[in-house]
Design an enzyme around this catalytic site. Structure first.
Site, short mmCIF file in Angstrom:
data_model
loop_
_atom_site.label_atom_id
_atom_site.label_comp_id
_atom_site.label_asym_id
_atom_site.label_seq_id
_atom_site.Cartn_x
_atom_site.Cartn_y
_atom_site.Cartn_z
N ASP A 26 -6.95 -2.94 -9.26
CA ASP A 26 -7.17 -4.32 -8.85
C ASP A 26 -8.57 -4.40 -8.26
O ASP A 26 -9.40 -3.49 -8.46
CB ASP A 26 -6.09 -4.79 -7.87
CG ASP A 26 -6.00 -3.92 -6.62
OD1 ASP A 26 -7.01 -3.26 -6.26
OD2 ASP A 26 -4.94 -3.89 -5.98
N LYS A 28 -9.73 -3.98 -5.34
CA LYS A 28 -10.09 -2.92 -4.39
C LYS A 28 -10.68 -1.71 -5.11
O LYS A 28 -11.48 -0.98 -4.54
CB LYS A 28 -8.87 -2.52 -3.58
CG LYS A 28 -8.28 -3.64 -2.72
CD LYS A 28 -7.18 -3.16 -1.81
CE LYS A 28 -5.97 -2.65 -2.55
NZ LYS A 28 -5.24 -3.73 -3.27
N ARG A 63 -0.83 5.11 -3.03
CA ARG A 63 -2.05 5.93 -2.93
C ARG A 63 -1.99 6.98 -1.83
O ARG A 63 -2.32 8.12 -2.06
CB ARG A 63 -3.29 5.05 -2.78
CG ARG A 63 -3.59 4.19 -4.00
CD ARG A 63 -4.90 3.43 -3.84
NE ARG A 63 -5.23 2.69 -5.05
CZ ARG A 63 -4.78 1.46 -5.33
NH1 ARG A 63 -3.98 0.86 -4.47
NH2 ARG A 63 -5.12 0.86 -6.45
N LYS A 175 1.18 -14.21 -12.53
CA LYS A 175 0.07 -14.00 -11.59
C LYS A 175 -0.91 -13.02 -12.19
O LYS A 175 -0.51 -12.00 -12.76
CB LYS A 175 0.58 -13.46 -10.25
CG LYS A 175 -0.53 -13.38 -9.18
CD LYS A 175 0.03 -13.03 -7.80
CE LYS A 175 0.30 -11.57 -7.65
NZ LYS A 175 0.86 -11.22 -6.31
N LYS A 177 -4.72 -10.85 -11.51
CA LYS A 177 -5.64 -10.35 -10.50
C LYS A 177 -7.05 -10.91 -10.75
O LYS A 177 -7.49 -11.06 -11.89
CB LYS A 177 -5.68 -8.83 -10.54
CG LYS A 177 -4.34 -8.17 -10.24
CD LYS A 177 -3.95 -8.34 -8.80
CE LYS A 177 -2.68 -7.57 -8.48
NZ LYS A 177 -2.37 -7.57 -7.04
N ASN A 208 -6.83 -9.73 -3.74
CA ASN A 208 -6.65 -8.46 -3.01
C ASN A 208 -7.70 -8.22 -1.93
O ASN A 208 -8.26 -7.13 -1.80
CB ASN A 208 -6.61 -7.29 -3.98
CG ASN A 208 -5.31 -7.24 -4.76
OD1 ASN A 208 -5.31 -7.52 -5.97
ND2 ASN A 208 -4.21 -6.93 -4.11
N GLU A 232 -4.04 -15.89 -3.65
CA GLU A 232 -3.50 -14.85 -2.78
C GLU A 232 -4.60 -13.93 -2.23
O GLU A 232 -5.49 -13.51 -2.98
CB GLU A 232 -2.48 -14.04 -3.57
CG GLU A 232 -1.77 -12.97 -2.78
CD GLU A 232 -0.62 -12.38 -3.57
OE1 GLU A 232 -0.28 -11.21 -3.32
OE2 GLU A 232 -0.06 -13.08 -4.44
N GLU A 258 0.97 -9.69 2.82
CA GLU A 258 1.61 -8.47 2.32
C GLU A 258 1.11 -7.19 2.99
O GLU A 258 1.85 -6.20 3.08
CB GLU A 258 1.40 -8.34 0.81
CG GLU A 258 -0.03 -8.04 0.39
CD GLU A 258 -0.19 -7.90 -1.11
OE1 GLU A 258 -0.59 -6.82 -1.57
OE2 GLU A 258 0.10 -8.89 -1.83
N HIS A 308 6.51 -9.67 -0.96
CA HIS A 308 5.67 -8.81 -1.79
C HIS A 308 6.44 -7.61 -2.33
O HIS A 308 7.09 -6.89 -1.58
CB HIS A 308 4.48 -8.31 -0.95
CG HIS A 308 3.69 -7.22 -1.60
ND1 HIS A 308 3.77 -5.89 -1.20
CD2 HIS A 308 2.81 -7.25 -2.62
CE1 HIS A 308 2.97 -5.16 -1.94
NE2 HIS A 308 2.37 -5.96 -2.81
N GLU A 328 8.66 -11.55 -6.47
CA GLU A 328 7.67 -10.94 -7.36
C GLU A 328 8.32 -9.93 -8.29
O GLU A 328 9.02 -9.01 -7.84
CB GLU A 328 6.59 -10.26 -6.51
CG GLU A 328 5.42 -9.71 -7.28
CD GLU A 328 4.29 -9.24 -6.38
OE1 GLU A 328 3.14 -9.27 -6.82
OE2 GLU A 328 4.57 -8.84 -5.23
#
Length: 375
Positions: A26, A28, A63, A175, A177, A208, A232, A258, A308, A328
């Site tokens: 995403d 990030k 992660r 949705k 990204k 994000n 978001e 989230e 979330h 979601e």
């Protein structure tokens, strides 16, 4: 005072690593803040009583952090043995204070989440009810939207294909990204998706947390024409003032929450009027018990709710929220369980199975890295 004759006899913890078929990116990742995600660490808790009742719950980490959650849960799990499994709120406080020296948010409460969900699962099973019904459901199904098909690592052609497949499966919204270094790319992808879906399909975007305030304001204005359900995480999760300014300035609703890891953090977000749509994550804030406390605050402020991830848990919690929520859809977790959630006409159906309605699959056992049991 009436007391239960039953007591918790054992607690079993499992550290499970779910591999992802494709590394997931995403915004990030594109900004260099994170690596692509290749697996998700799950903490499963199974709790049994002297009378033979059992419950199952889970939490997760993406992660990093999975080993830490598992280690903390091992330290506090024994505090449940011998306790009345019905006293869930008291037990949550007991577990929280057991680890209070490392905080009452973040990893410390995330380790409690799996245990708390397992207690609620057991309580609903003892009542012979789905968790949503035990809590007091407002509906038997919840609007659902798909996220897993709209990540930034996927070419736009794949995103369009994924969106079509989701709608054909019965999912109600899509949705995608955003948050790429070149905002023109985001707008081009959004335009393509809206044209592909038509104007009637609910569409959301998720940055994000990767925009600064000027970029978020510009992108918010540019996206108004697409009739989005929400934008978001346009800003850092703790930039409550920035989110509040966007929520006041834009017609498009702002969604966030989230990444917050306690009821207290969400209370600050609500107090600042930072969101039109609040997106708590039960495993991240400590389980069902704190989620219910937060839901009461959100309902009082007439906020929309869209929990979330972790649809297996959140479907029940969303069904018990007074105002029409969203849940979601991620198919990623499906290999962990023997059961599948039913989706029809844009909605996810609350299962009629007691509890949260899941049992661990043989595949989950194969992905288990460690196990621990206390009696």
């Amino acid at each position: 005072m009436m007391t239960s004759a039953d007591r918790i006899a054992w607690v079993r913890l499992s550290s499970v690593y779910l591999p992802l078929d494709t590394p997931v990116s995403d915004a990030k990742v594109l900004t260099g803040r994170q690596r692509p995600m290749t697996e998700i660490a799950f903490l499963f808790a199974e709790i049994g009583t002297e009378q033979g009742h059992e419950g199952i719950g889970f939490g997760y980490s993406k992660r990093a952090g999975g080993p830490g959650q598992y280690a903390h849960a091992k330290e506090i799990a024994n505090d449940l043995v011998g306790e009345d499994p019905n006293d869930i709120a008291r037990l949550w406080d007991k577990l929280c204070w057991a680890g209070a020296s490392v905080g009452r948010s973040g990893l410390a409460v995330q380790a409690i989440a799996a245990l708390d969900v397992a207690l609620w699962d057991m309580k609903a099973k003892r009542a012979g009810l789905p968790l949503a019904k035990l809590l007091g459901a407002h509906r038997d199904s919840v609007r659902c939207y798909n996220t897993s098909g709209g990540f930034l690592h996927a070419p736009i052609e794949q995103v369009l294909h994924n969106a079509t497949a989701a709608l054909e499966r019965g999912i109600g919204g899509i949705k995608i990204k955003v948050g790429q270094p070149d905002t023109r790319t985001d707008l081009a992808r959004l335009k393509a998706v809206r044209e592909h879906l038509g104007d009637q399909v609910p569409l959301m975007v998720d940055a994000n947390q990767q925009w600064d305030r000027p970029t978020a304001a510009r992108m918010g204005r540019a996206m108004e024409e697409y009739g989005l359900v929400w934008i978001e995480e346009p800003l850092d999760a703790y930039d409550h003032a920035g989110h509040a300014a966007l929520a006041a300035a834009l017609d498009t609703p702002i969604a966030t929450g989230e990444m917050l890891t306690s009821v207290g953090e969400h209370a600050e977000l609500i107090r600042a009027r930072s969101a039109d749509v609040i997106q708590p994550d039960a495993p991240r804030i400590g389980g069902v018990t704190p989620f219910l406390r937060l839901a009461a605050l959100a309902e009082h402020e007439r906020l929309q709710l869209a929990p979330h991830f972790a649809m297996e848990i959140h479907l029940h919690l969303a069904a018990a929220y007074a105002m029409e929520p969203w849940v979601e859809h991620f198919e990623w977790l499906e290999p962990l369980f023997n059961e599948r959630l039913e989706i029809r006409d844009g909605r996810m159906l609350v299962p009629d199975r007691p509890g949260i309605g899941v049992t661990l699959s043989e595949q989950a056992a194969k992905w288990t890295a460690e196990r621990y049991e206390t009696t």
